[in-house]
Design an enzyme around this catalytic site. Sequence first.
Site, PDB file in Angstrom:
ATOM      1  N   ASP A 106      -7.639  -2.712  14.043  1.00  0.00           N
ATOM      2  CA  ASP A 106      -9.012  -3.006  13.609  1.00  0.00           C
ATOM      3  C   ASP A 106      -9.076  -4.245  12.716  1.00  0.00           C
ATOM      4  O   ASP A 106     -10.104  -4.522  12.113  1.00  0.00           O
ATOM      5  CB  ASP A 106      -9.611  -1.793  12.881  1.00  0.00           C
ATOM      6  CG  ASP A 106      -8.808  -1.380  11.648  1.00  0.00           C
ATOM      7  OD1 ASP A 106      -7.839  -2.087  11.290  1.00  0.00           O
ATOM      8  OD2 ASP A 106      -9.160  -0.353  11.032  1.00  0.00           O
ATOM      9  N   GLU A 117      -9.581  -1.893   5.189  1.00  0.00           N
ATOM     10  CA  GLU A 117     -10.241  -1.607   6.466  1.00  0.00           C
ATOM     11  C   GLU A 117     -11.470  -2.511   6.642  1.00  0.00           C
ATOM     12  O   GLU A 117     -11.950  -3.110   5.670  1.00  0.00           O
ATOM     13  CB  GLU A 117     -10.667  -0.131   6.490  1.00  0.00           C
ATOM     14  CG  GLU A 117      -9.508   0.862   6.396  1.00  0.00           C
ATOM     15  CD  GLU A 117      -8.664   0.963   7.660  1.00  0.00           C
ATOM     16  OE1 GLU A 117      -8.573  -0.013   8.434  1.00  0.00           O
ATOM     17  OE2 GLU A 117      -8.078   2.044   7.876  1.00  0.00           O
ATOM     18  N   HIS A 170      -7.253  -4.755   9.963  1.00  0.00           N
ATOM     19  CA  HIS A 170      -6.959  -4.571   8.536  1.00  0.00           C
ATOM     20  C   HIS A 170      -5.665  -5.284   8.132  1.00  0.00           C
ATOM     21  O   HIS A 170      -4.747  -5.431   8.930  1.00  0.00           O
ATOM     22  CB  HIS A 170      -6.951  -3.086   8.127  1.00  0.00           C
ATOM     23  CG  HIS A 170      -5.811  -2.266   8.628  1.00  0.00           C
ATOM     24  ND1 HIS A 170      -5.935  -0.952   9.016  1.00  0.00           N
ATOM     25  CD2 HIS A 170      -4.493  -2.536   8.799  1.00  0.00           C
ATOM     26  CE1 HIS A 170      -4.771  -0.469   9.385  1.00  0.00           C
ATOM     27  NE2 HIS A 170      -3.880  -1.409   9.267  1.00  0.00           N
ATOM     28  N   ASP A 195       0.816  -1.217   0.000  1.00  0.00           N
ATOM     29  CA  ASP A 195       0.000   0.000   0.000  1.00  0.00           C
ATOM     30  C   ASP A 195       0.851   1.268   0.000  1.00  0.00           C
ATOM     31  O   ASP A 195       2.077   1.216   0.142  1.00  0.00           O
ATOM     32  CB  ASP A 195      -0.974  -0.020   1.202  1.00  0.00           C
ATOM     33  CG  ASP A 195      -0.304  -0.466   2.496  1.00  0.00           C
ATOM     34  OD1 ASP A 195       0.940  -0.412   2.570  1.00  0.00           O
ATOM     35  OD2 ASP A 195      -1.017  -0.867   3.428  1.00  0.00           O
TER      36      ASP A 195
HETATM   37  P1  PGA Z   1       2.061  -1.357  12.565  1.00  0.00           P
HETATM   38  O1  PGA Z   1       0.880  -1.344  11.509  1.00  0.00           O
HETATM   39  O2  PGA Z   1       3.018  -2.406  12.098  1.00  0.00           O
HETATM   40  O3  PGA Z   1       2.671   0.028  12.491  1.00  0.00           O
HETATM   41  O4  PGA Z   1       1.479  -1.681  13.882  1.00  0.00           O
HETATM   42  C1  PGA Z   1       0.349  -2.552  11.065  1.00  0.00           C
HETATM   43  C2  PGA Z   1      -0.756  -2.299  10.063  1.00  0.00           C
HETATM   44  O5  PGA Z   1      -1.415  -1.253  10.143  1.00  0.00           O
HETATM   45  O6  PGA Z   1      -0.969  -3.157   9.196  1.00  0.00           O
END
Ligand code: PGA
Length: 256
Positions: free
Chosen positions: A132, A139, A134, A63
């Site tokens: 959450d 999302e 994702h 992404d």
């Molecule tokens: P993080 O994010 O590794 O910074 O906790 C993970 C994600 O949002 O997929």
Amino acid sequence: MEIVIQPTAKAATSVAARIIARLLQEKPSAVLGLATGSTPLLLYRELIRMKLDWSKVKTFNLDEYIGLAPTHPQSYRSFMWENLFRHVNITKKNVHIPDGQAKDIPKFCAKYEQQIRATGGIDLQVLGIGTDGHIGFNEPTSSLASRTRIKTLTMQTREDNARFFGGKDQVPHHCITMGIGTIMEARQNLLLAFGANKARAIAEAVEGPITAFNPASVLQLHPTVKVCLDPSSASLLKRADYYRWVYANKPAWQQF
Ligand code: PGA
């Protein structure tokens, strides 16, 4: 799913790094799907330390934020070059990261999907998980069949990522992300999660029902998923003792 709970994030990362190192040894021209965020930082450090041969490896990132210049320190392009690519012998043309400044985003997304297909598909996709649930920036309520496209970030994700931007108001609202359908086509998925703030998302993804409300739960339908956890992120798993036993008692031929 293979759930690997290790005593520390570093130890869980070592398991993941070994899996990737083995793949690159077996298939020097492997196609890797890569992730950004805090979670894979230790992994990239470990892969750099291992001095693997990246000369034939192709990569596709999950992404990118929309609207950030590629040189913006929080763009995922900057992140990847800073934390991995500039330290290994990867060929620049083999690196693919969604272009958050593409003029025609749907056209760009279709081309990204086509580029993935043209390489023969992703051999191994590295994933983090949002609080959450994702994966990528898919999302909750993302279509489980979705492809690379534009998404709108939830307030929760923008709050979670505010630490990188010096405030949530600076976090872009939109992103390009590989879809859940895209991720599900990777031959292997490798999900890492560390810390108590991921415990609920992990418990739902691993032991809950398959639901677009926790996009990572769709991985239950994927034949080859490994989930590398530290004790905090595993703390809400009901069958943690079983997962620990399975990993500790693998026959030699099954070890990784
Ligand atoms: P993080 O994010 O590794 O910074 O906790 C993970 C994600 O949002 O997929």
